[in-house]
Design a protein around this motif. Structure first.
Motif, mmCIF file in Angstrom:
data_model
loop_
_atom_site.group_PDB
_atom_site.id
_atom_site.type_symbol
_atom_site.label_atom_id
_atom_site.label_comp_id
_atom_site.label_asym_id
_atom_site.label_seq_id
_atom_site.Cartn_x
_atom_site.Cartn_y
_atom_site.Cartn_z
ATOM 1 N N ARG A 166 27.088 4.924 8.667
ATOM 2 C CA ARG A 166 25.627 4.842 8.557
ATOM 3 C C ARG A 166 25.257 3.892 7.422
ATOM 4 N NH1 ARG A 166 22.884 8.923 12.078
ATOM 5 N NH2 ARG A 166 21.065 8.422 10.813
ATOM 6 N N SER A 167 24.033 3.404 7.485
ATOM 7 C CA SER A 167 23.530 2.462 6.482
ATOM 8 C C SER A 167 22.115 2.842 6.077
ATOM 9 C CB SER A 167 23.538 1.040 7.053
ATOM 10 O OG SER A 167 22.890 0.137 6.180
ATOM 11 N N LEU A 168 21.776 2.596 4.827
ATOM 12 C CA LEU A 168 20.402 2.762 4.352
ATOM 13 C C LEU A 168 19.686 1.420 4.257
ATOM 14 C CD1 LEU A 168 20.944 5.432 1.547
ATOM 15 C CD2 LEU A 168 20.340 5.780 3.941
ATOM 16 N N THR A 169 20.371 0.369 4.677
ATOM 17 C CA THR A 169 19.835 -0.985 4.539
ATOM 18 C C THR A 169 18.626 -1.235 5.418
ATOM 19 O OG1 THR A 169 21.976 -1.913 3.924
ATOM 20 C CG2 THR A 169 20.380 -3.419 4.910
ATOM 21 N N LYS A 170 18.713 -0.824 6.689
ATOM 22 C CA LYS A 170 17.769 -1.316 7.687
ATOM 23 C C LYS A 170 16.405 -0.645 7.568
ATOM 24 C CE LYS A 170 21.534 -3.255 9.027
ATOM 25 N NZ LYS A 170 21.876 -4.613 8.575
ATOM 26 N N THR A 171 16.395 0.686 7.549
ATOM 27 C CA THR A 171 15.130 1.412 7.501
ATOM 28 C C THR A 171 14.460 1.302 6.145
ATOM 29 O OG1 THR A 171 15.697 2.955 9.266
ATOM 30 C CG2 THR A 171 14.119 3.728 7.614
ATOM 31 N N TRP A 172 15.269 1.232 5.075
ATOM 32 C CA TRP A 172 14.693 1.316 3.734
ATOM 33 C C TRP A 172 14.655 -0.011 3.001
ATOM 34 C CZ3 TRP A 172 11.965 5.311 3.790
ATOM 35 C CH2 TRP A 172 12.388 6.485 4.416
ATOM 36 N N GLY A 173 15.141 -1.095 3.603
ATOM 37 C CA GLY A 173 15.054 -2.409 2.970
ATOM 38 C C GLY A 173 15.913 -2.524 1.732
ATOM 39 N N LEU A 174 17.190 -2.133 1.839
ATOM 40 C CA LEU A 174 18.073 -2.106 0.674
ATOM 41 C C LEU A 174 19.292 -3.002 0.849
ATOM 42 C CD1 LEU A 174 17.997 1.740 -0.076
ATOM 43 C CD2 LEU A 174 16.710 -0.088 -1.229
ATOM 44 N N ALA A 175 19.137 -4.099 1.575
ATOM 45 C CA ALA A 175 20.276 -4.990 1.805
ATOM 46 C C ALA A 175 20.870 -5.491 0.492
ATOM 47 C CB ALA A 175 19.846 -6.165 2.676
ATOM 48 N N GLY A 176 20.024 -5.723 -0.494
ATOM 49 C CA GLY A 176 20.509 -6.233 -1.771
ATOM 50 C C GLY A 176 21.143 -5.182 -2.659
ATOM 51 N N LEU A 177 20.975 -3.916 -2.318
ATOM 52 C CA LEU A 177 21.517 -2.849 -3.157
ATOM 53 C C LEU A 177 22.901 -2.405 -2.695
ATOM 54 C CD1 LEU A 177 20.573 -1.275 -5.621
ATOM 55 C CD2 LEU A 177 19.735 0.517 -4.110
ATOM 56 N N ARG A 178 23.188 -2.570 -1.402
ATOM 57 C CA ARG A 178 24.478 -2.220 -0.808
ATOM 58 C C ARG A 178 24.752 -0.721 -0.896
ATOM 59 N NH1 ARG A 178 24.213 -4.617 2.347
ATOM 60 N NH2 ARG A 178 26.371 -4.287 3.014
ATOM 61 N N VAL A 179 24.277 0.011 0.070
ATOM 62 C CA VAL A 179 24.523 1.456 0.101
ATOM 63 C C VAL A 179 24.573 1.942 1.542
ATOM 64 C CG1 VAL A 179 22.043 1.901 -0.255
ATOM 65 C CG2 VAL A 179 23.703 3.727 -0.689
ATOM 66 N N GLY A 180 25.640 2.671 1.831
ATOM 67 C CA GLY A 180 25.838 3.290 3.130
ATOM 68 C C GLY A 180 26.795 4.450 2.962
ATOM 69 N N TYR A 181 27.257 4.992 4.085
ATOM 70 C CA TYR A 181 28.199 6.104 3.978
ATOM 71 C C TYR A 181 28.920 6.323 5.291
ATOM 72 C CZ TYR A 181 24.003 8.582 5.727
ATOM 73 O OH TYR A 181 22.884 8.967 6.426
ATOM 74 N N VAL A 182 30.001 7.063 5.171
ATOM 75 C CA VAL A 182 30.820 7.452 6.322
ATOM 76 C C VAL A 182 30.795 8.963 6.432
ATOM 77 C CG1 VAL A 182 33.162 7.507 7.266
ATOM 78 C CG2 VAL A 182 32.342 5.456 6.107
ATOM 79 N N ILE A 183 30.698 9.445 7.667
ATOM 80 C CA ILE A 183 30.848 10.872 7.950
ATOM 81 C C ILE A 183 32.044 11.019 8.887
ATOM 82 C CG2 ILE A 183 29.781 12.953 8.894
ATOM 83 C CD1 ILE A 183 27.074 11.728 8.303
ATOM 84 N N ALA A 184 32.999 11.821 8.484
ATOM 85 C CA ALA A 184 34.231 12.009 9.268
ATOM 86 C C ALA A 184 34.882 13.311 8.839
ATOM 87 C CB ALA A 184 35.186 10.834 9.064
ATOM 88 N N GLY A 185 35.976 13.647 9.488
ATOM 89 C CA GLY A 185 36.740 14.806 9.062
ATOM 90 C C GLY A 185 37.293 14.609 7.659
ATOM 91 N N ALA A 186 37.517 15.707 6.961
ATOM 92 C CA ALA A 186 37.943 15.623 5.564
ATOM 93 C C ALA A 186 39.225 14.811 5.404
ATOM 94 C CB ALA A 186 38.121 17.025 4.986
#
Length: 357
Positions: A197-217
């Motif tokens: 997942r990414s927070l870039t597109k909806t929140w306009g944070l391309a310059g901040l670089r923030v996302g995450y992964v959800i998966a098994g431990a």
């Protein structure tokens, strides 16, 4: 490895944008970041002397998706997540489903993997047939909704791709732009599943670089093992917390509804222009358009003040494709008027929508 089989995998929409151009090339929501998000990021700047601490941000993201914190890995944008996947796993037969965002394949190739491709066809509405993916593929990457086709694949079809001995990577960078996220697998308990997942597109944070992964431990542990220390900055962590609370989720939901309305207007407006075709059912904050001579059209649009994304860098597409970002109605109206004036009047037929459900 920037170029593979003639496709420039490292070309991104930001390269299309220039000073004075209306940006229809980059899929970041207009008018972002919102003031409350900027306030949260700014407040974090007083803590820059300390090393970043992720616990609160991990907990916030985990709560937002209803998963345990050990199933979340924060990353410096979705792009880092794809690099981690390429480094952490050693697949014998990795497959990328195209057309889609090229960064996953570029990361795999850069890590030395020999990548196979499954190409979805416009005449099928760019929809997924799970049986098209080779049975022996032990790592499969697919976008949902897919960039650049805008197609939202059925979660049940994606589940069919899961195997006990397969890593299934689903890029959901644009999922929060779909009202209700009906086909999301974030939080699903599927062996081998890795959701990016990414927070870039909806929140306009391309310059901040923030996302995450959800998966098994266990998968998270493997990915974290190849990640550098302190990969996500303190301001990015503050953004992850702020974008995961109930207020932010509610705002994202409303933004998705707005995007849906703007996309309908864009498609309806394109329907008045001769010589265009669209394929499939668009569900993302962009649409893919087929137009003969797209390269010339794109350059002509630039001279008239509009930047759109070329499509020929995506495997499975060619020189006659353009991707257009969804924007508010007034921007769309200005764009479509210019586009209609540019296209030759003697082209046969108005825009054709090949819809598939």
């Amino acid at each position: 490895m920037g170029v593979a089989d003639g496709f420039d995998l490292e070309h991104h929409g930001d390269l299309e944008v220039g000073e004075g151009l209306v940006d229809l090339a980059v899929n970041v929501r207009a008018g972002t970041p919102p003031p409350w998000l900027l306030d949260a990021i700014t407040a974090s700047l007083t803590d820059l002397a300390a090393y970043p601490r992720q616990n609160a941000a991990v907990a916030a993201v985990a709560h937002r998706h209803g998963v345990a914190p050990e199933r979340v890995l924060l990353t410096a944008g979705a792009a880092e997540a794809f690099v981690l996947v390429a480094r952490a796993f050693r697949p014998r037969h990795p497959v990328v489903v195209h057309p889609q965002f090229t960064e996953p394949e570029a990361a795999l190739r850069s890590a030395g993997h020999l990548v196979d491709r499954v190409i979805l066809r416009p005449e099928d509405g760019f929809t997924l047939d799970p049986s098209a993916v080779p049975a022996d593929a032990d790592l499969v990457v697919i976008g949902n909704p897919t960039n650049p086709t805008s197609v939202l694949h059925r979660a049940d079809d994606l589940r069919e791709l899961a195997r006990p001995d397969r890593i299934l990577v689903v890029d959901e960078a644009f999922m929060d732009a779909v009202p209700g996220e009906p086909e999301s697998l974030a939080g699903a308990s599927i062996p081998g599943l890795v959701v990016v997942r990414s927070l870039t597109k909806t929140w306009g944070l391309a310059g901040l670089r923030v996302g995450y992964v959800i998966a098994g431990a266990g998968l998270i542990e493997q990915l974290a093992a190849v990640q550098p220390h302190w990969p996500v900055s303190t301001p990015a962590l503050a953004a992850a917390i702020a974008c995961s609370n109930e207020r932010a989720v509610a705002e994202a939901t409303q933004a998705a509804l707005d995007i849906e309305r703007h996309r309908v207007h864009l498609l309806d407006s394109l329907g008045t222009v001769n010589g265009l075709s669209t394929y499939g059912v668009a569900r993302a904050p962009f649409v893919l358009v087929h137009v003969p001579g797209a390269a010339e059209v794109r350059e002509s649009l630039r001279t008239q003040g509009f930047a759109v994304r070329r499509g020929d860098t995506f495997p499975g597409l060619g020189p006659d494709w353009l991707r257009v970002a969804v924007r508010p109605e007034d921007v769309t109206d200005g764009f479509v008027k210019v586009l209609a004036d540019l296209l030759p009047r003697n082209r046969v037929g108005a825009v054709t929508r090949e819809g598939f459900s």
